[in-house]
Enzyme design. Structure first.
Site, PDB file in Angstrom:
ATOM      1  N   ASP A  34      13.432  -2.498  14.399  1.00  0.00           N
ATOM      2  CA  ASP A  34      12.837  -1.332  13.940  1.00  0.00           C
ATOM      3  C   ASP A  34      11.168  -1.259  14.382  1.00  0.00           C
ATOM      4  OD1 ASP A  34      12.798   1.326  12.353  1.00  0.00           O
ATOM      5  OD2 ASP A  34      11.670   0.204  10.953  1.00  0.00           O
ATOM      6  N   ASP A  36       8.782   1.700  12.678  1.00  0.00           N
ATOM      7  CA  ASP A  36       7.830   1.946  11.808  1.00  0.00           C
ATOM      8  C   ASP A  36       8.091   1.439  10.482  1.00  0.00           C
ATOM      9  OD1 ASP A  36       6.400   4.102  13.400  1.00  0.00           O
ATOM     10  OD2 ASP A  36       8.467   5.048  13.478  1.00  0.00           O
ATOM     11  N   GLU A 331      -6.756 -13.932  -6.828  1.00  0.00           N
ATOM     12  CA  GLU A 331      -7.624 -14.928  -7.643  1.00  0.00           C
ATOM     13  C   GLU A 331      -7.529 -16.390  -6.902  1.00  0.00           C
ATOM     14  OE1 GLU A 331      -5.201 -15.351 -11.013  1.00  0.00           O
ATOM     15  OE2 GLU A 331      -3.664 -13.700 -10.769  1.00  0.00           O
TER      16      GLU A 331
END
Ligand code: ADP
Ligand code: RBF
Ligand code: MG
Length: 408
Positions: A34, A36, A331
């Site tokens: 695919d 998009d 973090e």
């Protein structure tokens, strides 16, 4: 395995990347992609265009909540949802006609999703027969693909939305792609981000790998039909489908285009040191939203600059599935023992390698063990090329200008 054993070009560490394990033992020979939401991050552009038209021509406020329904559908079918949801006094065709010139202008700037370029390079190098099956119009598809070097040649076999009778979730587009490839459907692997595309691939009798563009926990049932789910293309392990493995891992990590982040260290949830025994210096994501959107959640390695010195670091970006946070955090754990803490001080990061996706763990102990393993991987990898060189990057030690603006 000790991470220091791994030679450059080593394979992907096993067992942590595929979220649910592959539910198929079929041998794959062909890939159908695919476009998009799978290879390209089209959604932001589509949403921006829809928002602009709604505001400019209909004085409506855009609500991103409707996106789910549109995902993976052909444009006219997607815009029908927009027309219905907002009660617009126009047809879907009229709405689509307004979007076309705006979209055309923006197609060339649609960014690749993480791991997309790497996947196409792999496909080309191993000569794996591949087809593109995109719900978009051929004209749009060509503009989008054409903007990326080498893509038109690799993705030469393709089917566009208007070239089949029924759009996704019907199987037509994938069956047509398999026909062009002269491949039996059961040997094809479909890679899809949208629930409608996953359904279409299964309806075509193919093996389906989902890379959800609806990543939240509540969306998980929409991907139920997939044979495997990964957080991003970076976590695709072709050997689990009978294809040759990627061989671009170096020292148990994947080199990436470096990203540069900086800011004052802020308070986190207060459990890094206390609960895990692993302090993490949280950065305010609000100041680099664009970078957060561009990169997938996961565990990364790189270099940290603090008080004019450079340290190795390993970093978590994401939602901390084990704690099920409702905000995304960045973090880094600096791989050095500090005498005191450094809240509010300026921290600079150059992120140079990807280790693994975020994961949930059966126990706190298992999470801590895995984080310590990530630390060992980072410590070792950062001694080697191509990661080591970035330790010299001036960004790490360049102080802020008087006005607080970063000089690079
Ligand atoms: P919080 O939830 O507020 O981030 P932590 O328990 O994660 O709290 O502790 C992080 C703080 O500890 C950092 O903001 C920093 O000031 C300090 N610190 C001390 N040593 C380190 C280290 N090696 N890596 C990261 N932070 C450290
Ligand atoms: N949290 C998770 O829930 N899942 C993870 O896979 C995960 N991996 C981490 C890897 C590293 C290197 C670090 C530093 C943290 C990781 N964390 C993970 C985040 C951890 O839960 C967090 O630092 C603490 O909750 C403190 O905020
Ligand atoms: Mg912290």
């Amino acid at each position: 395995m000790d991470s220091s054993d791994s030679a450059p070009g080593g394979s992907v560490p096993a067992g942590i990347n595929v979220i649910d394990g592959v539910r198929s033992s079929r041998k794959i020979t062909h890939i159908i992609l695919d476009l998009d939401g799978t290879l390209l991050d089209t959604e932001a552009v589509v949403q921006q265009v829809v928002k602009e038209i709604l505001e400019r021509d209909y004085r409506k406020e855009y609500d991103p909540a409707g996106v789910e329904k549109r995902l993976g559908l052909r444009p006219i079918e997607g815009y029908q949802h927009v027309v219905d949801d907002y009660g617009l006094p126009c047809t879907a065709q009229e709405f689509m006609d307004k979007t076309i010139p705006m979209m055309k202008q923006r197609y060339p700037s649609i960014p690749q999703l993480p791991g997309a370029g790497r996947l196409l390079t792999y496909i080309k190098r191993h000569r794996i027969p591949v087809a593109l099956a995109s719900s978009s119009l051929r004209m749009s598809m060509q503009l989008k693909v054409g903007a990326h070097e080498g893509w038109p040649e690799i993705l030469a076999v393709s089917v566009a939305g208007e070239e089949v009778v029924n759009g996704k979730p019907a199987p037509d587009i994938f069956l047509k792609a398999a026909e062009l490839l002269k491949a039996p459907p059961e040997s094809c692997l479909v890679i899809e981000d949208a629930p409608a595309g996953v359904q279409a691939g299964k309806a075509a009798g193919m093996v389906v790998l989902a890379v959800p563009s609806l990543p939240k926990k509540k969306h998980r049932p929409l991907y139920e039909a997939a044979d495997a789910i990964v957080a991003s293309l970076l976590d695709f392990r072709p050997e689990e489908f009978g294809l040759p493995p990627f061989d671009d891992y170096i020292c148990d990590a994947l080199p990436i285009e470096p990203w540069y982040l900086g800011g004052p260290v802020i308070k986190g949830f207060g459990r890094g040191s206390k609960v895990l025994g692993i302090p993490t210096a949280n950065l305010p994501t609000s100041s680099f939203q664009d970078k957060m959107a561009e990169h997938t959640c996961g565990i990364y390695l790189g270099w940290a600059g603090l008080r004019g010195k450079v340290y190795k670091m390993v970093m978590s970006v994401g939602w901390n599935p084990y704690f099920d946070n409702d905000s995304k955090t960045v973090e880094p754990w600096l791989l050095h023992e500090f005498e005191d803490d450094f809240y509010d001080e300026e921290l600079r990061l150059v992120v140079v390698g990807y280790i693994r996706p975020e994961a949930n763990f059966p126990s706190l102990d298992a999470l801590v063990k895995r984080i310590r393993e990530d630390g060992r991987i980072a410590k070792n990898a950062l001694e080697h090329s191509p990661y080591a060189e970035y330790g010299q990057d001036a960004y790490l030690t360049t102080p802020l200008a008087e006005n607080g603006v970063q000089s690079s």
